[in-house]
Enzyme design. Structure first.
Site, PDB file in Angstrom:
ATOM      1  NE  ARG A 106      -3.205   0.480  -0.583  1.00  0.00           N
ATOM      2  CZ  ARG A 106      -3.416   0.624  -2.038  1.00  0.00           C
ATOM      3  NH1 ARG A 106      -3.062   1.678  -2.646  1.00  0.00           N
ATOM      4  NH2 ARG A 106      -4.042  -0.329  -2.581  1.00  0.00           N
ATOM      5  CE  LYS A 141      -3.317  28.334  -3.919  1.00  0.00           C
ATOM      6  NZ  LYS A 141      -4.421  29.104  -4.618  1.00  0.00           N
ATOM      7  CE  LYS A 173      -0.004  35.335  -3.484  1.00  0.00           C
ATOM      8  NZ  LYS A 173       0.003  34.976  -5.150  1.00  0.00           N
ATOM      9  CD  GLU A 203      -1.062  38.270  -7.163  1.00  0.00           C
ATOM     10  OE1 GLU A 203      -0.686  37.112  -6.709  1.00  0.00           O
ATOM     11  OE2 GLU A 203      -1.567  38.964  -6.190  1.00  0.00           O
ATOM     12  CG  ASP A 224      -4.283  37.551  -9.400  1.00  0.00           C
ATOM     13  OD1 ASP A 224      -4.001  36.217  -9.557  1.00  0.00           O
ATOM     14  OD2 ASP A 224      -4.639  38.090  -8.925  1.00  0.00           O
TER      15      ASP A 224
END
Length: 301
Positions: A106, A141, A173, A203, A224
């Site tokens: 597994r 992410k 950002k 960004e 963005d």
């Protein structure tokens, strides 16, 4: 995956990840089902078979799962990470003590199915834009603890890697801009802080912000949630800023790179790539990738 040089994983990192997964699965008492039903003298042959079309990733981790549980197990890879496979195709064979084969199964499959799923899903995105010069790239992410191997799988699928963490590149950002006081001031502060080998990206969410960023000369600009029309205009603004012809624009690596992000999926990525941007970032290739169906078929000797 095309090309002769494929990414590689550190054996030390592989062993650490797999050892932790085996400890999690075997717990305090080990595989009590296998201990109760399979004698220690039993041996087994097993094949890991793909049940879908896809791109393989994670064979080093599957190999480590069997090796760490019992060094007497023999693992033979029949394909290489990055290879495209078809349903029914054997990926590897395992031979040795049956208890170890069953107990490691597994963990080996979990890594192989998940990473092959990431590579396969990335390949679908990359195939959609293969006629352009744009590259699909992953983000931060990722599943906690699996970032390095997920980014490895992205590259095997034909994608590229964004920064690995907060420490290897600067990405300014919208919240950084809001707190620091502006696009240009944030870029200049980043330049003053960073070493000369650290890339700086910013960004922006509009073309006026982009023009302000261009004047401060970051290494890359992240566009963005812009429409394809806005992206095409951004590419044109960038070309004129560098004084390049349309033909020369795609050939000059020293110019500021443009990255599109937001609303990226298999239905939209082609139109985004055809605007002329350099990179298209999406979390979907890591966070939304379905596993590749792979089974371990065992036959007692």
């Amino acid at each position: 995956m095309t090309g002769s040089l494929r990414p590689e994983l550190s054996p030390l990192m592989v062993d650490d990840l797999v050892r932790a997964a085996l400890i999690e699965d075997l717990g305090r008492a080990g595989d009590i089902t296998t201990y109760a039903t399979i004698g220690p003298e039993k041996r087994a042959l097993a094949a890991m078979n793909s049940r879908e079309h896809g791109v393989v990733a994670g064979l080093p981790l599957a190999r480590a799962a069997f090796r760490l549980l019992d060094p007497a197990l023999r693992f033979e890879a029949l394909v290489a990470d990055g290879d495209r496979v078809v349903p029914g195709q054997p990926l590897a064979r395992v031979e040795g003590p049956a208890r170890a084969v069953l107990s490691a199964e597994r963990v080996a499959l979990n890594f192989l199915m998940h990473l092959s799923g990431v590579a396969s899903y990335t390949a679908r995105f990359a195939d959609e834009i293969a006629h352009t010069s744009a590259r699909v790239t992953c983000t931060r992410k990722t599943l906690p603890g699996l970032r390095s191997v997920e980014k490895y799988a992205v590259r095997l699928g034909g994608g590229s890697n964004h920064r690995y963490g907060l420490d290897d590149a600067i990405l300014i950002k919208d919240n950084h801009i809001a707190v620091s006081g502006g696009v240009a001031s944030a870029i200049l502060a980043a330049r003053a802080y960073a070493g000369h080998l650290v890339k700086v990206e910013v960004e922006v969410d509009g073309l006026e912000q982009m023009r302000e960023a261009l004047a401060a000369r970051p290494d890359a600009i992240l566009l963005d949630n812009m429409t394809p029309d806005m992206l095409r205009e951004a590419v044109e603004i960038n070309r004129k800023h560098h004084g390049l012809s349309v033909e020369a624009y795609a050939e000059i690596p020293a110019r500021i790179a443009l990255e599109a992000s937001g609303n990226v999926n298999l239905q939209t990525i082609k139109a985004i790539a055809e605007t002329g941007v350099d990179y298209i970032s999406t979390s979907k290739i890591t966070m939304a990738a379905p596993t590749l169906d792979i089974g371990l078929d065992i036959e007692l000797e």
